[in-house]
Design an enzyme around this catalytic site. Structure first.
Site, PDB file in Angstrom:
ATOM      1  N   CYS A  73      44.030  52.518  31.447  1.00  0.00           N
ATOM      2  CA  CYS A  73      44.049  52.725  30.764  1.00  0.00           C
ATOM      3  C   CYS A  73      45.646  52.671  29.785  1.00  0.00           C
ATOM      4  O   CYS A  73      46.047  52.507  30.274  1.00  0.00           O
ATOM      5  CB  CYS A  73      42.640  54.023  29.783  1.00  0.00           C
ATOM      6  SG  CYS A  73      41.647  54.609  30.816  1.00  0.00           S
ATOM      7  N   ARG A 120      45.581  45.790  30.054  1.00  0.00           N
ATOM      8  CA  ARG A 120      44.962  46.937  31.307  1.00  0.00           C
ATOM      9  C   ARG A 120      44.014  48.027  31.587  1.00  0.00           C
ATOM     10  O   ARG A 120      43.233  47.785  32.169  1.00  0.00           O
ATOM     11  CB  ARG A 120      46.284  48.375  30.641  1.00  0.00           C
ATOM     12  CG  ARG A 120      47.871  47.933  31.382  1.00  0.00           C
ATOM     13  CD  ARG A 120      48.777  48.817  31.257  1.00  0.00           C
ATOM     14  NE  ARG A 120      48.448  50.367  31.416  1.00  0.00           N
ATOM     15  CZ  ARG A 120      49.307  50.621  32.746  1.00  0.00           C
ATOM     16  NH1 ARG A 120      50.435  49.836  32.686  1.00  0.00           N
ATOM     17  NH2 ARG A 120      48.500  51.356  33.300  1.00  0.00           N
ATOM     18  N   TRP A 159      39.150  51.868  29.060  1.00  0.00           N
ATOM     19  CA  TRP A 159      38.839  51.440  30.378  1.00  0.00           C
ATOM     20  C   TRP A 159      37.504  52.723  31.080  1.00  0.00           C
ATOM     21  O   TRP A 159      37.847  53.681  31.124  1.00  0.00           O
ATOM     22  CB  TRP A 159      39.659  51.221  30.974  1.00  0.00           C
ATOM     23  CG  TRP A 159      38.671  50.176  32.541  1.00  0.00           C
ATOM     24  CD1 TRP A 159      38.197  48.757  32.203  1.00  0.00           C
ATOM     25  CD2 TRP A 159      38.294  50.400  33.399  1.00  0.00           C
ATOM     26  NE1 TRP A 159      37.593  48.012  33.249  1.00  0.00           N
ATOM     27  CE2 TRP A 159      38.217  49.154  34.672  1.00  0.00           C
ATOM     28  CE3 TRP A 159      38.940  51.413  34.367  1.00  0.00           C
ATOM     29  CZ2 TRP A 159      37.085  49.081  35.270  1.00  0.00           C
ATOM     30  CZ3 TRP A 159      38.054  51.704  35.999  1.00  0.00           C
ATOM     31  CH2 TRP A 159      37.529  50.223  36.024  1.00  0.00           C
ATOM     32  N   ASN A 212      45.140  59.215  30.239  1.00  0.00           N
ATOM     33  CA  ASN A 212      44.387  58.395  31.319  1.00  0.00           C
ATOM     34  C   ASN A 212      44.745  58.656  32.400  1.00  0.00           C
ATOM     35  O   ASN A 212      45.051  59.452  32.790  1.00  0.00           O
ATOM     36  CB  ASN A 212      45.696  57.523  31.562  1.00  0.00           C
ATOM     37  CG  ASN A 212      46.367  56.290  30.460  1.00  0.00           C
ATOM     38  OD1 ASN A 212      45.120  56.043  29.444  1.00  0.00           O
ATOM     39  ND2 ASN A 212      47.062  55.526  30.349  1.00  0.00           N
ATOM     40  N   GLY A 213      43.903  58.445  33.615  1.00  0.00           N
ATOM     41  CA  GLY A 213      43.371  59.084  34.229  1.00  0.00           C
ATOM     42  C   GLY A 213      42.074  60.236  34.827  1.00  0.00           C
ATOM     43  O   GLY A 213      41.073  59.828  33.886  1.00  0.00           O
ATOM     44  N   GLU A 240      43.384  35.675  50.128  1.00  0.00           N
ATOM     45  CA  GLU A 240      43.456  35.793  48.816  1.00  0.00           C
ATOM     46  C   GLU A 240      43.180  34.895  47.680  1.00  0.00           C
ATOM     47  O   GLU A 240      42.601  34.451  47.234  1.00  0.00           O
ATOM     48  CB  GLU A 240      45.289  35.801  48.832  1.00  0.00           C
ATOM     49  CG  GLU A 240      45.806  35.253  47.459  1.00  0.00           C
ATOM     50  CD  GLU A 240      45.580  36.317  46.064  1.00  0.00           C
ATOM     51  OE1 GLU A 240      45.235  37.480  46.986  1.00  0.00           O
ATOM     52  OE2 GLU A 240      46.434  36.339  45.397  1.00  0.00           O
ATOM     53  N   LYS A 257      40.758  35.355  45.122  1.00  0.00           N
ATOM     54  CA  LYS A 257      41.493  34.476  43.863  1.00  0.00           C
ATOM     55  C   LYS A 257      39.692  34.488  43.047  1.00  0.00           C
ATOM     56  O   LYS A 257      39.696  34.676  41.813  1.00  0.00           O
ATOM     57  CB  LYS A 257      42.538  34.163  43.718  1.00  0.00           C
ATOM     58  CG  LYS A 257      43.963  34.023  43.985  1.00  0.00           C
ATOM     59  CD  LYS A 257      44.108  35.028  42.225  1.00  0.00           C
ATOM     60  CE  LYS A 257      44.432  36.000  42.789  1.00  0.00           C
ATOM     61  NZ  LYS A 257      44.896  37.278  43.622  1.00  0.00           N
ATOM     62  N   GLU A 311      37.362  37.358  41.493  1.00  0.00           N
ATOM     63  CA  GLU A 311      37.737  38.636  40.520  1.00  0.00           C
ATOM     64  C   GLU A 311      37.735  37.208  39.451  1.00  0.00           C
ATOM     65  O   GLU A 311      37.075  38.256  38.506  1.00  0.00           O
ATOM     66  CB  GLU A 311      39.003  39.198  41.060  1.00  0.00           C
ATOM     67  CG  GLU A 311      39.689  38.114  41.240  1.00  0.00           C
ATOM     68  CD  GLU A 311      41.116  38.911  41.513  1.00  0.00           C
ATOM     69  OE1 GLU A 311      41.618  40.152  41.082  1.00  0.00           O
ATOM     70  OE2 GLU A 311      42.632  38.421  41.956  1.00  0.00           O
ATOM     71  N   HIS A 320      31.423  33.388  65.900  1.00  0.00           N
ATOM     72  CA  HIS A 320      30.853  34.834  66.359  1.00  0.00           C
ATOM     73  C   HIS A 320      30.023  35.216  65.613  1.00  0.00           C
ATOM     74  O   HIS A 320      29.504  36.676  65.168  1.00  0.00           O
ATOM     75  CB  HIS A 320      31.847  35.967  66.144  1.00  0.00           C
ATOM     76  CG  HIS A 320      33.086  35.467  67.310  1.00  0.00           C
ATOM     77  ND1 HIS A 320      32.496  35.244  68.638  1.00  0.00           N
ATOM     78  CD2 HIS A 320      33.527  35.174  67.785  1.00  0.00           C
ATOM     79  CE1 HIS A 320      33.493  34.687  69.493  1.00  0.00           C
ATOM     80  NE2 HIS A 320      34.733  34.455  69.270  1.00  0.00           N
ATOM     81  N   LYS A 324      44.412  46.037  35.319  1.00  0.00           N
ATOM     82  CA  LYS A 324      45.579  45.439  35.861  1.00  0.00           C
ATOM     83  C   LYS A 324      46.044  46.762  36.644  1.00  0.00           C
ATOM     84  O   LYS A 324      46.243  46.029  37.775  1.00  0.00           O
ATOM     85  CB  LYS A 324      46.339  44.878  33.919  1.00  0.00           C
ATOM     86  CG  LYS A 324      47.516  44.452  35.492  1.00  0.00           C
ATOM     87  CD  LYS A 324      47.576  43.228  36.031  1.00  0.00           C
ATOM     88  CE  LYS A 324      48.843  42.528  36.649  1.00  0.00           C
ATOM     89  NZ  LYS A 324      48.692  41.790  37.701  1.00  0.00           N
TER      90      LYS A 324
HETATM   91  C1  F6R Z   1      43.867  41.156  42.650  1.00  0.00           C
HETATM   92  C2  F6R Z   1      45.326  42.376  41.692  1.00  0.00           C
HETATM   93  C3  F6R Z   1      44.539  43.071  43.038  1.00  0.00           C
HETATM   94  C4  F6R Z   1      46.141  43.731  42.459  1.00  0.00           C
HETATM   95  C5  F6R Z   1      45.936  45.528  43.091  1.00  0.00           C
HETATM   96  C6  F6R Z   1      47.063  46.121  43.438  1.00  0.00           C
HETATM   97  O1  F6R Z   1      44.409  39.727  41.601  1.00  0.00           O
HETATM   98  O2  F6R Z   1      45.569  41.618  41.143  1.00  0.00           O
HETATM   99  O3  F6R Z   1      43.850  43.148  43.793  1.00  0.00           O
HETATM  100  O4  F6R Z   1      47.142  43.310  43.883  1.00  0.00           O
HETATM  101  O5  F6R Z   1      45.455  46.629  42.232  1.00  0.00           O
HETATM  102  O6  F6R Z   1      48.127  46.192  42.497  1.00  0.00           O
HETATM  103  P1  F6R Z   1      49.544  46.554  42.856  1.00  0.00           P
HETATM  104  O7  F6R Z   1      50.257  44.989  43.095  1.00  0.00           O
HETATM  105  O8  F6R Z   1      50.023  46.283  40.717  1.00  0.00           O
HETATM  106  O9  F6R Z   1      50.081  47.891  43.591  1.00  0.00           O
END
Ligand code: F6R
Length: 605
Positions: free
Chosen positions: A2, A27, A73, A99-100, A482, A486, A489, A505, A600
């Site tokens: 949040c 966020r 959030w 937050n938390g 990756e 992408k 998500e 396998h 984020k």
């Molecule tokens: C995927 C994504 C997440 C972050 C992960 C780590 O697109 O953004 O998987 O990579 O939550 O976040 P950071 O790099 O901020 O520690």
């Protein structure tokens, strides 16, 4: 996840809080609220929905020069007006944003209810608010009340608190969830993220875990949970509001993908030495002897950061010939890892605040491990905790899905690998080859971005598939992971990533015309093996989109990217997958920058 904003100064707080909340919306975003103190009364508005909804709910005359705001959030309790922050005590005197997660919230709630407290919401935050409200009556100071109340709390928090009886004063505290103070001209700010502050000030101070601060218009002071004063050194943030604008792009994600020629150039700037063909990495804080002494490298990070760490591990092993591997920080921290003195640990994080990664670093440090950080956010908790490291210099990443931080992290690993390799056995000629390859990256990314229209058409074609398989061998495998990450998500299309060699396998059983495969097929020593895999998929009527350096008959569609040095190719092969996921998400009408259920930076466990 949040967002918190707080302001105290000569101006009306509400517009400043709303502006800050807008900057933090990426966020967390299921509800928002704010509270201001005016005279000796508290005014509060909170709504389920976006900050724009909150702005509409705040009346024009909402006076008060001291206030706190929040975007939520949901963790405890569904998104609703009642569960939104701030939370107030029964008398409307204390307001708290948080937050938390408070782990012992249920026990505290029962205790307080037993003492006659009535709760309005299902949140853990309201527990905090009542605790502070009870304590403030026993002491004459808000900071003391907050400090004492927090003593009975188990969990993580970043909080901001105001007291109607003390207009002009805000108390903030941090434990596992970031709080940054912003120093203005006769005004003070606080936030969970510098994004909310840069419009007003670039002078900031980060709180450490277990630290609290009292903010007044004329300054601040900080202290520990044992009431010991702490000394803080402000530093200047070099990101400004321009970095947080969408630059005319329809989505932040597309802006951030498009920025990569520049962001990669910034990651490289001043770090390549053409005389000795080495990398200059002053921030590592290690001399050559120490750099030579490591016998293993262990890389930790979460999600995409972890996948970029896998690329990093391969680069280090190939170039420096040191055994290296990557592991999710979220797993590493829970398995009582063996910490070896001759292992170099590297933690990766865009935000620098991911709780699992931070906790893993703290565990490593506690056991005497040497930890470097590859981090984007200057001054963030992980960067502060590490012994040294590299900043990405990629600028703030706003869209929830990571793109430019991913590539800059992989580039940073190439630099680190070169550094570790050139104090060992990598020849000057190979050093030069890698340096030249690194210099070509920005221009080659530019060329890949020009494939946008082709990739968009392909994404629209494949986006209708219920499920997709991503495969790659060795260097191609983290790229495949990756790519799948992408896609899932932001488009919510189910995607699985597998090493191409593992297909037969098990997962080959899944292949049919409804499950297309994205195959990462670089021109490397494994090309023939990869082409054989394509044949196997084809034989099961699987459709194939190949990302590589040439076309192949077995593939239905091919995206051909420029070739670099074999070790660096994974960095370039990632870019088409970012565009693919982006266009698939747009084609499916998804909220590209704010995918459902995600935020984020994951500052909770
Ligand atoms: C995927 C994504 C997440 C972050 C992960 C780590 O697109 O953004 O998987 O990579 O939550 O976040 P950071 O790099 O901020 O520690």
């Amino acid at each position: 996840m949040c967002g918190i904003v707080a302001y105290v100064g000569p101006k009306d707080a509400a517009p400043i809080l709303l502006e800050g909340l807008q900057r933090l919306e990426y966020r967390g975003y299921d509800s928002a609220g704010l509270a201001v103190v005016n005279g000796k009364s508290l005014k509060m508005r909170k709504v389920k929905g976006r900050v724009a909804d909150l702005a509409e709910a705040v009346p024009a005359r909402f006076k008060g020069a001291c206030g706190i705001g929040h975007t939520r959030w949901a963790t405890h309790g569904v998104p609703s007006d009642v569960n939104a922050h701030p939370h107030l005590d029964g008398e409307g005197r204390i307001a708290v944003v948080h937050n938390g997660i408070i782990e012992n919230a249920d026990a505290l709630r029962q205790r307080l209810e037993g003492e006659g407290v009535t709760f309005e919401s299902e949140t853990d935050t309201e527990v905090l608010c009542h605790l502070i409200a009870r304590t403030v009556k026993e002491t004459d100071s808000l900071d003391d009340a907050v400090r004492r109340a927090l003593k009975s709390v188990v969990g993580t928090y970043g909080i901001a608190v105001v007291d109607a009886q003390r207009p002009g004063e805000i108390v903030v505290a941090r434990n596992g969830s970031p709080i940054v103070l912003g120093i203005g001209e006769k005004e003070m700010f606080a936030a969970s993220d510098v994004a909310a502050l840069v419009r007003y000030t670039r002078q900031v101070v980060h709180l450490e875990d277990g630290e609290l601060a009292v903010l007044r218009a004329d300054g601040f002071h900080t202290f520990t949970s044992d009431a010991r004063e702490t000394a803080k050194e402000p530093f200047t943030v070099d990101w400004d509001t321009g970095h947080y604008d969408n630059g005319g792009y329809e989505h932040y994600l597309l802006k951030e993908i498009s920025e990569q020629p520049d962001t990669v150039a910034r990651t490289l700037r001043g770090r390549i030495d053409d005389r000795f063909h080495i990398a200059h990495l002053g921030g590592l804080n290690m001399d050559a002897r120490e750099t030579r002494s490591f016998r293993r490298v262990k890389i930790i990070g979460c999600g995409s950061a972890y996948y970029s760490g896998q690329i990093g591990a391969q680069l280090i092993e190939e170039l420096a010939r040191i055994p290296a591997d990557a592991e999710p920080a979220s797993e590493f921290r829970y398995r009582n890892p063996v910490v070896e003195p001759d292992t170099l640990y590297v933690a990766i994080s865009q935000s620098g605040e991911t709780y699992d990664t931070l906790a893993a670093v703290q565990e490593l440090k506690r056991k005497g491990g040497r930890v470097l950080g590859i981090v984007n956010t200057v001054g963030s908790a992980i960067a502060r905790e590490c012994d040294g490291g590299l900043y990405l210099h990629a600028g703030p990443e706003v869209s929830v899905a990571s793109t430019k931080a991913f590539t800059s992290t992989a580039v940073s690993f190439a630099l680190l690998a070169l550094h570790l390799a050139r104090v060992r056995d990598l020849s000057p000629a190979d050093g030069r080859r890698i340096c030249e390859g690194l210099r070509r990256l920005p221009e080659q990314i530019e060329q890949i971005l020009k494939l946008d229209e082709q990739i968009k058409t392909l994404a629209e074609k494949y986006a209708q598939a219920p499920s997709m398989m991503f495969v790659g061998r060795v260097r191609g495998y983290p790229v495949a992971r990756e790519g799948a990450q992408k896609l899932k998500e932001i488009s919510y299309v189910h995607a699985e990533a597998y090493p191409a060699s593992e297909l037969k396998h098990g997962p080959l059983a899944l292949i049919n015309p409804d499950m297309p495969t994205v195959a990462i097929v670089p021109d490397d020593e494994l090309l023939d093996k990869n082409l054989t895999t394509l044949g196997e998929i084809r034989a099961r009527s699987g459709r194939i989109l190949m990302i590589g350096h040439r076309t192949a008959d077995a593939a239905d569609d091919c995206v051909v990217v420029p070739k670099n040095e074999t070790e660096l190719d994974p960095i370039l092969l990632t870019i088409p997958l970012q565009l693919f996921a982006y266009h698939a998400a747009v084609a499916l009408g998804r909220d590209v920058d704010r995918p459902r259920n995600l935020a984020k930076s994951v500052t909770v466990e």
